[in-house]
Design a protein around this motif. Structure first.
Motif, mmCIF file in Angstrom:
data_model
loop_
_atom_site.group_PDB
_atom_site.id
_atom_site.type_symbol
_atom_site.label_atom_id
_atom_site.label_comp_id
_atom_site.label_asym_id
_atom_site.label_seq_id
_atom_site.Cartn_x
_atom_site.Cartn_y
_atom_site.Cartn_z
ATOM 1 N N PHE A 100 8.621 2.753 -18.619
ATOM 2 C CA PHE A 100 8.862 1.362 -18.221
ATOM 3 C C PHE A 100 7.634 0.538 -18.620
ATOM 4 O O PHE A 100 6.573 0.670 -18.027
ATOM 5 N N ARG A 160 5.377 -4.096 -24.499
ATOM 6 C CA ARG A 160 5.583 -3.227 -25.649
ATOM 7 C C ARG A 160 4.814 -3.654 -26.888
ATOM 8 O O ARG A 160 4.883 -4.760 -27.321
ATOM 9 N N LEU A 162 17.677 6.730 -9.907
ATOM 10 C CA LEU A 162 17.692 5.399 -9.295
ATOM 11 C C LEU A 162 19.130 4.871 -9.255
ATOM 12 O O LEU A 162 19.882 5.056 -10.202
ATOM 13 N N PRO A 192 12.660 -7.345 -13.853
ATOM 14 C CA PRO A 192 11.292 -7.759 -14.166
ATOM 15 C C PRO A 192 11.061 -7.920 -15.662
ATOM 16 O O PRO A 192 10.410 -8.870 -16.092
ATOM 17 N N GLN A 193 11.619 -7.024 -16.456
ATOM 18 C CA GLN A 193 11.433 -7.130 -17.907
ATOM 19 C C GLN A 193 12.254 -8.260 -18.489
ATOM 20 O O GLN A 193 11.800 -9.004 -19.355
ATOM 21 N N ASN A 247 23.534 15.489 -17.156
ATOM 22 C CA ASN A 247 23.180 14.553 -16.078
ATOM 23 C C ASN A 247 23.983 13.252 -16.161
ATOM 24 O O ASN A 247 23.578 12.221 -15.671
ATOM 25 N N VAL A 255 13.696 6.683 -4.489
ATOM 26 C CA VAL A 255 14.827 7.595 -4.294
ATOM 27 C C VAL A 255 14.527 8.605 -3.187
ATOM 28 O O VAL A 255 15.357 8.838 -2.308
ATOM 29 N N ASN A 286 13.928 -3.024 -9.981
ATOM 30 C CA ASN A 286 12.606 -2.526 -10.347
ATOM 31 C C ASN A 286 12.368 -2.453 -11.845
ATOM 32 O O ASN A 286 11.231 -2.544 -12.280
ATOM 33 N N ILE A 287 13.417 -2.231 -12.607
ATOM 34 C CA ILE A 287 13.223 -1.977 -14.039
ATOM 35 C C ILE A 287 13.760 -3.124 -14.889
ATOM 36 O O ILE A 287 13.055 -3.671 -15.728
ATOM 37 N N GLU A 316 18.885 4.261 -19.194
ATOM 38 C CA GLU A 316 19.094 5.710 -19.140
ATOM 39 C C GLU A 316 17.960 6.401 -18.403
ATOM 40 O O GLU A 316 18.197 7.306 -17.600
ATOM 41 N N ALA A 317 16.705 5.955 -18.675
ATOM 42 C CA ALA A 317 15.579 6.576 -17.986
ATOM 43 C C ALA A 317 15.707 6.353 -16.482
ATOM 44 O O ALA A 317 15.470 7.274 -15.686
ATOM 45 N N ALA A 318 16.099 5.141 -16.096
ATOM 46 C CA ALA A 318 16.243 4.855 -14.664
ATOM 47 C C ALA A 318 17.342 5.718 -14.052
ATOM 48 O O ALA A 318 17.182 6.288 -12.969
ATOM 49 N N GLN A 319 18.462 5.835 -14.774
ATOM 50 C CA GLN A 319 19.557 6.678 -14.269
ATOM 51 C C GLN A 319 19.125 8.128 -14.158
ATOM 52 O O GLN A 319 19.387 8.789 -13.165
ATOM 53 N N ALA A 320 18.446 8.607 -15.198
ATOM 54 C CA ALA A 320 18.066 10.015 -15.213
ATOM 55 C C ALA A 320 17.127 10.344 -14.061
ATOM 56 O O ALA A 320 17.074 11.482 -13.596
ATOM 57 N N LEU A 321 16.358 9.328 -13.602
ATOM 58 C CA LEU A 321 15.461 9.566 -12.472
ATOM 59 C C LEU A 321 16.194 9.515 -11.141
ATOM 60 O O LEU A 321 15.596 9.752 -10.098
ATOM 61 N N HIS A 344 6.586 -2.436 -18.253
ATOM 62 C CA HIS A 344 5.957 -3.443 -17.390
ATOM 63 C C HIS A 344 5.185 -2.806 -16.236
ATOM 64 O O HIS A 344 4.548 -3.510 -15.467
ATOM 65 N N ASN A 363 11.004 6.230 -23.367
ATOM 66 C CA ASN A 363 11.630 5.341 -22.390
ATOM 67 C C ASN A 363 10.796 5.136 -21.133
ATOM 68 O O ASN A 363 11.334 5.074 -20.031
ATOM 69 N N ARG A 412 6.483 11.927 -15.193
ATOM 70 C CA ARG A 412 7.388 11.074 -14.424
ATOM 71 C C ARG A 412 8.606 11.865 -13.958
ATOM 72 O O ARG A 412 9.056 11.723 -12.822
ATOM 73 N N PHE A 425 13.057 11.946 -22.996
ATOM 74 C CA PHE A 425 13.801 11.381 -24.116
ATOM 75 C C PHE A 425 12.968 11.373 -25.392
ATOM 76 O O PHE A 425 11.740 11.388 -25.350
ATOM 77 N N ARG A 451 21.401 14.013 -10.632
ATOM 78 C CA ARG A 451 20.329 13.335 -11.372
ATOM 79 C C ARG A 451 18.986 13.488 -10.685
ATOM 80 O O ARG A 451 17.947 13.568 -11.351
ATOM 81 N N ARG A 473 18.700 0.198 -24.243
ATOM 82 C CA ARG A 473 19.538 1.066 -23.437
ATOM 83 C C ARG A 473 18.724 2.200 -22.814
ATOM 84 O O ARG A 473 19.024 2.672 -21.727
ATOM 85 N N GLY A 474 17.690 2.627 -23.521
ATOM 86 C CA GLY A 474 16.851 3.708 -23.015
ATOM 87 C C GLY A 474 16.266 3.418 -21.641
ATOM 88 O O GLY A 474 16.048 4.340 -20.857
ATOM 89 N N GLN A 475 16.007 2.139 -21.344
ATOM 90 C CA GLN A 475 15.462 1.800 -20.036
ATOM 91 C C GLN A 475 16.483 2.096 -18.931
ATOM 92 O O GLN A 475 16.137 2.622 -17.886
ATOM 93 N N LEU A 506 24.669 11.088 -18.448
ATOM 94 C CA LEU A 506 24.395 9.902 -19.243
ATOM 95 C C LEU A 506 25.566 9.684 -20.189
ATOM 96 O O LEU A 506 25.809 8.581 -20.659
#
Lengths: 406, 249
Positions: free
Chosen positions: B98, A406, A311, A323-324, B57, B114, A319-320, A304-309, B100, B96, B158, B92, B85, A300-302, B59
């Motif tokens: 990415f 990972r 995206l 691919p994974q 934000n 963005v 993008n996130i 959340e990180a995307a949302q927080a940025l 890949h 978190n 980031r 975090f 956001r 879920r963190g992936q 979440l």
């Protein structure tokens, strides 16, 4: 597995006389105690008889003449001999595609690619090939090398894009060449897919089945996870319906019912295309379930990180998440695509002459009565070669993409 | 809107409530944060600290009360949420990153996608941020090849790449080995000194005492006490605060 690694650790502690000797290896692995010795002997006797009978059949009994005599039929079915040059052109270009791809990913892939380049030369050794066939294979090898060197002249940052354009162009040209266009007496008369057959058709069905069902399957997997109830419910119904029905019944439905679903006045869809639609729809449902497994493996963190940025949902999926998720399911997907390739043989039952369908027509020919063993053995070998290549390539791909996981 | 800005308040939370099923995680939480202020939130686990900053934000979705970030009310309107956001960075506990993508790609992704920034420009920004957090030599590695402290610093870079006005830190050092905590806290301290508005959930009392302008103590979903670090560590008013401080100090 464990015994092999045990043997390896043993090696480092064994006295030097015991290391690397055949006797030592045999004693450790095959004759470690009385019971294992008996098992080894029994297995050896069994293998001896199997191998002896197999070899006796292959070299003494079997009448291999059926294969050269029907070779063109096995390779391309009823595709007219006068148009066979178009198929060779398709193969030359395929060689060039392989060359370009090799250059693009050389380094990680070079071993495999070198192997690929030697394939035409090995095929040239097949005794019953005509000089024309050998020449064509040679041109294919030259095309591979040409693709490799031409790609090498491009600046590195352009290579990826150039290769993608080339592959897309290849797909279009391939279809044009196979299908033909213009008048029946023109330079490239149309060849109806009904006449395509043999290995050519099996590979085409598998290739287009895979490439068309993949995006559809990914879309269905995402649909099944959607927050919009309508999309989710429709995806679930589709997936569960298709997965609950055997492929053969979908193939028959495709043959007899597809035209009913299409709007009035829609041109008649040919038999082969109807089969391809059924295969694609079938495979998409399985792809969707496999991809869903990958999607669920993303923490879920992936998200959340995307949302927080900042995206958007679309941006983070492309993008996130995908691919994974797709990387995680490569082995499963390749396994599924291999079974799709083998399942294309079912189209023989709806009157299409793929490899298996061609085998049946050869065996129905009075000249070749009783050659079942030879024909089916060769069909099996052909399927094995392509299936194994797919599984080998996927292992390489996994290893290459393994960086930074990972 | 102008009223808020003249008051210099960049985050306004008024009577924020949040339920998980029957469990009320936040009870009428009100907090106003001025621009460039560093606010540290402390409290026992399960007290709603993380939930509170995750509401800011979106979440987590709050069910009652108002949250206004930089003059933008946080409603169900997706445009407001996306705008908030993109102005709010978040770091975090579990980094978190990415896995890949390379470190550089992790940092440039959001600016390119963005903010529609050019790739070269985004990479220049990313490299200067990596310099700022002290690991420019790791740019082409994947996150899995870095230590926890390095990963967390990449995560900070980031977030900073989006030039946020506010940074939210959700227990940024709790998953780190002890020897790596300092390198992350140093980066955060440098960030605070540069004038970033920060909201930090942490158990690092040294950091709270040294860097925070104000400390918020939460317990059982409520904001119990708000005050300066001196007030907190010498003169806490509530019994619950005193008990908590006596347990951890």
């Amino acid at each position: 597995m464990t015994s092999a690694s045990d043997a390896q650790t043993d090696r480092s502690v064994l006295p030097i006389t015991e290391r690397y000797t055949l006797i030592g290896w045999l004693r450790r692995n095959l004759f470690s105690d009385a019971f294992n010795s008996i098992l080894t002997l029994v297995a050896l006797v069994f293998l001896f008889f199997v191998a002896r009978n197999l070899l006796r059949w292959a070299f003494a009994t079997a009448e291999w003449g059926v294969i050269p005599a029907n070779f063109n039929l096995i390779m391309r079915g009823q595709y007219p001999a006068t148009e066979a040059w178009r198929l060779w052109l398709v193969i030359y270009l395929l060689g060039a595609v392989v060359g370009v791809t090799w250059r693009l990913i050389s380094g990680q892939f070079s071993g495999v690619a070198r192997l690929l380049l030697t394939i035409p030369f090995f095929l040239m050794l097949i005794p019953f090939f005509s000089m024309g066939t050998r020449l064509n294979l040679f041109i294919t090898a030259v095309a591979s090398a040409a693709g490799y060197y031409i790609e090498g002249y491009l600046p590195i940052q352009r290579r990826g894009r150039a290769a993608v354009y080339f592959i897309l162009a290849y797909l279009v040209i391939m279809l044009l060449l196979l299908r033909g266009f213009g008048a029946d007496d023109g330079p490239m008369p149309p060849v109806s897919p009904i006449l395509w057959g043999g290995l050519l058709l099996s590979l085409l069905l598998a290739f287009f089945g895979i490439t068309l069902s993949f995006p559809l399957g990914v879309a269905l997997a995402l649909g099944r996870q959607s927050h919009l109830p309508a999309i989710r419910v429709m995806s679930v119904i589709y997936i569960e319906f298709i997965r609950g029905v055997p492929l053969i019944s979908l193939l028959f439905m495709g043959q007899v019912m597809l035209q009913l679903f299409l709007p009035d006045g829609f041109p008649l869809v040919d038999r082969v295309l109807r089969a391809l639609v059924a295969i694609t729809l079938f495979s998409a449902a399985y792809t969707a379930e496999n991809v869903r497994g990958g999607l669920q493996s993303i923490p879920r963190g992936q998200y959340e990180a995307a949302q927080a940025l900042g995206l958007s949902a679309y941006q983070s999926t492309i993008n996130i998440i995908l691919p994974q998720a797709l990387r995680a399911v490569i082995p499963v997907l390749v396994g599924q695509f291999i079974s799709l390739f083998k399942d294309t043989t079912l189209v023989a039952l709806v009157g299409i002459f793929d490899l298996l369908g061609i085998a049946r027509t050869i065996l129905a020919n009075p000249d070749w009565l009783g050659t079942h063993q030879e024909v089916y053995a060769i069909i099996a070998v052909l399927f094995w070669i392509f299936s194994y290549s797919m599984s080998y390539a996927s292992r390489r791909l996994e290893r290459r993409l393994g960086v930074g996981v990972r | 809107m102008s009223e808020n800005e003249t008051a210099g308040e960049i985050i306004i939370c008024q009577d924020v409530c949040k339920w998980f099923g029957d469990f009320q995680a936040l009870k009428d939480c009100s907090l106003r944060v001025k621009a460039q202020e560093v606010v540290v939130i402390i409290g026992p686990s399960g007290s709603g600290k993380s939930t509170f900053i995750r509401c800011i934000n979106r979440l987590e979705e709050h069910q009652a009360g108002d949250i206004i970030v930089d003059g933008i009310p946080l409603t169900r309107d997706v445009r407001n949420i996306e705008q908030i956001r993109s102005e709010t960075g978040m770091v975090f506990q579990q980094f978190n990153l990415f896995p890949h993508l390379t470190v550089l790609e992790n940092i440039t992704l959001a600016p390119i996608q963005v903010r529609k920034m050019k790739k070269e420009e985004a990479q220049d920004t990313a490299m200067s941020l990596l310099n700022r957090v002290g690991i420019p030599e790791q740019a082409d590695k994947h996150p899995g090849q870095l230590s926890g402290g390095q990963q967390q610093r990449v995560a900070i870079a980031r977030s900073l790449a989006m030039s946020p006005k506010i940074m939210l830190f959700d227990e940024p050092t709790s998953a780190l080995d002890p020897e790596m905590i300092k390198e992350v806290l140093d980066v955060m301290q440098e960030l605070a000194e540069s004038g970033m508005t920060m909201l930090v959930v942490t158990h690092e009392m040294g950091f709270a005492r040294e860097v925070a302008d104000r400390i918020v103590f939460m317990d059982a979903g409520e904001i119990v006490e708000v005050g300066t670090p001196e007030h907190f560590f010498t003169n806490a008013q509530h019994d619950r605060t005193k008990l908590f401080l006596s347990q951890i100090l």
